[in-house]
Structure formats: C-alpha cells, structure tokens
Design an enzyme around this catalytic site. Sequence first.
Site, PDB file in Angstrom:
ATOM      1  CE  LYS A  45      55.466  61.012  71.606  1.00 62.95           C
ATOM      2  NZ  LYS A  45      55.673  60.377  72.939  1.00 62.95           N
ATOM      3  CE1 TYR A  71      60.011  63.512  74.445  1.00 63.55           C
ATOM      4  CE2 TYR A  71      60.845  62.539  72.426  1.00 63.55           C
ATOM      5  CZ  TYR A  71      59.786  62.912  73.238  1.00 63.55           C
ATOM      6  OH  TYR A  71      58.489  62.677  72.821  1.00 63.55           O
ATOM      7  CG  ASN A 120      53.019  58.034  74.251  1.00 59.51           C
ATOM      8  OD1 ASN A 120      53.658  58.529  73.334  1.00 59.51           O
ATOM      9  ND2 ASN A 120      53.192  58.391  75.518  1.00 59.51           N
ATOM     10  CG  HIS A 145      55.660  65.939  72.582  1.00 63.30           C
ATOM     11  ND1 HIS A 145      56.284  65.716  73.787  1.00 63.30           N
ATOM     12  CD2 HIS A 145      55.668  67.292  72.398  1.00 63.30           C
ATOM     13  CE1 HIS A 145      56.664  66.878  74.307  1.00 63.30           C
ATOM     14  NE2 HIS A 145      56.303  67.848  73.480  1.00 63.30           N
ATOM     15  CD  GLU A 185      58.105  70.809  74.159  1.00 62.76           C
ATOM     16  OE1 GLU A 185      58.494  70.179  75.167  1.00 62.76           O
ATOM     17  OE2 GLU A 185      56.948  70.707  73.711  1.00 62.76           O
TER      18      GLU A 185
HETATM   19  P1  ADP Z   1      54.251  62.818  78.227  1.00 63.34           P
HETATM   20  O1  ADP Z   1      54.571  62.537  76.771  1.00 63.34           O
HETATM   21  O2  ADP Z   1      52.873  62.327  78.602  1.00 63.34           O
HETATM   22  O3  ADP Z   1      54.484  64.245  78.613  1.00 63.34           O
HETATM   23  P2  ADP Z   1      56.765  62.176  79.612  1.00 63.34           P
HETATM   24  O4  ADP Z   1      57.165  63.581  79.325  1.00 63.34           O
HETATM   25  O5  ADP Z   1      56.858  61.682  81.018  1.00 63.34           O
HETATM   26  O6  ADP Z   1      55.247  61.904  79.113  1.00 63.34           O
HETATM   27  O7  ADP Z   1      57.624  61.172  78.720  1.00 63.34           O
HETATM   28  C1  ADP Z   1      57.991  61.512  77.401  1.00 63.34           C
HETATM   29  C2  ADP Z   1      57.803  60.302  76.518  1.00 63.34           C
HETATM   30  O8  ADP Z   1      58.705  59.276  76.932  1.00 63.34           O
HETATM   31  C3  ADP Z   1      56.419  59.631  76.598  1.00 63.34           C
HETATM   32  O9  ADP Z   1      55.429  60.267  75.813  1.00 63.34           O
HETATM   33  C4  ADP Z   1      56.733  58.237  76.100  1.00 63.34           C
HETATM   34  O10 ADP Z   1      56.862  58.194  74.668  1.00 63.34           O
HETATM   35  C5  ADP Z   1      58.105  57.992  76.730  1.00 63.34           C
HETATM   36  N1  ADP Z   1      57.999  57.320  78.022  1.00 63.34           N
HETATM   37  C6  ADP Z   1      57.545  57.864  79.193  1.00 63.34           C
HETATM   38  N2  ADP Z   1      57.598  56.977  80.203  1.00 63.34           N
HETATM   39  C7  ADP Z   1      58.102  55.826  79.662  1.00 63.34           C
HETATM   40  C8  ADP Z   1      58.410  54.528  80.191  1.00 63.34           C
HETATM   41  N3  ADP Z   1      58.201  54.232  81.468  1.00 63.34           N
HETATM   42  N4  ADP Z   1      58.899  53.607  79.320  1.00 63.34           N
HETATM   43  C9  ADP Z   1      59.114  53.897  78.015  1.00 63.34           C
HETATM   44  N5  ADP Z   1      58.855  55.102  77.464  1.00 63.34           N
HETATM   45  C10 ADP Z   1      58.350  56.065  78.263  1.00 63.34           C
HETATM   46 MG    MG Z   2      56.277  65.311  78.630  1.00 68.47          MG
END
Ligand code: ADP
Ligand code: MG
Length: 140
Positions: free
Chosen positions: A11, A51, A114, A117, A128
């Site tokens: 990212k 997304y 974070n 992905h 994807e």
């Molecule tokens: P993951 O990436 O671990 O699969 P999710 O699919 O739940 O997590 O969420 C997609 C992305 O959205 C996350 O990697 C993060 O960048 C963002 N995200 C998730 N939860 C939050 C939140 N509470 N606040 C802000 N951004 C979030």
């Molecule tokens: Mg996810």
Amino acid sequence: MAVTRTFSIIKPDATRRNLTGAVTKMLEDAGLRVVASKRIQMTREQAEGFYAVHKERPFFGELVDFMISGPVVVQVLEGEDAVKRNRDVMGATNPADADEGTIRKTYAESIEANSVHGSDSDENAKIEIDFFFDEDEIVG
Ligand code: ADP
Ligand code: MG
C-alpha cells in the site's frame, strides 16, 4: 497442501517509505513466490471498484483516498495454501492487534495505513488477480 495463488498489494504508506523490498522479503521468507508484480498509481475508479465490498463501511471514502495517495505494488503470490500463508504473515488488520514478526506489526502506521492487502479466500483471490492482471503477465 496444494500450491495456490493469492493477490497482494503493497500500500501507499509502504511505497512512500521505500519498503517495497522489505515487505516483499517478508513475503518470500514466509514461503511465497512473487509470480507477477507491477507498480501502479491506482485511479479513484479502480480503488472504488476494488474495495466495492466495503462501500457501506464508514471508512470507505478515506480508504479510497488513501489507496490513491501514492503508488502501490500489486502482486500475485504463489505458494502452498497461499491465501492463509499470506494472511498469517500480514498480521491483523489493526497493527495494535498484530503478532510479532508480521508485516503489519513491523511496518503498519495505523489500522488504515497498514502496509499490505491480501485476499481473504481463494475465490476472492481469483477475482482480485483478474482485476489487475492478464494471465500472460503471470509467470510462475
Ligand atoms: P484486511 O485488509 O485485514 O482484510 P478489511 O478487509 O476489513 O481488512 O479492511 C480493508 C482495509 O480497510 C484495511 O486493510 C484497512 O486499510 C481499512 N480499514 C479497515 N478497518 C478500518 C477502520 N476501522 N478504519 C479505517 N480503515 C480501516
Ligand atoms: Mg479484507
């Protein structure tokens, strides 16, 4: 255990800090092979499409803004049980909850920024991968 594929994104928070190699090394050390990779600037339309499953969530707009705030590296990873293997090395979504030694514990800035992905199922991995790659760009 079968050799499968998953989809990864390094990212913008990670590319901005010049961590493409460092993150990729953690993926490789976890037993994943990079069988396709390209650095791209996502368009808003691409990020919203990618997304789309999160479009009702309160952070959707900010997430899209973040994902287009700089270049990303999209990758296809191959390995035994690749989806789970990648999720394990990524760590929890919120770096505060991520285990030691995971990519997010090591590098993530926040729950949003974070660093990586990773697909959450074989079915979504295929969707994807197809979203970003033609089959002839993947060389295993
Ligand atoms: P993951 O990436 O671990 O699969 P999710 O699919 O739940 O997590 O969420 C997609 C992305 O959205 C996350 O990697 C993060 O960048 C963002 N995200 C998730 N939860 C939050 C939140 N509470 N606040 C802000 N951004 C979030
Ligand atoms: Mg996810």
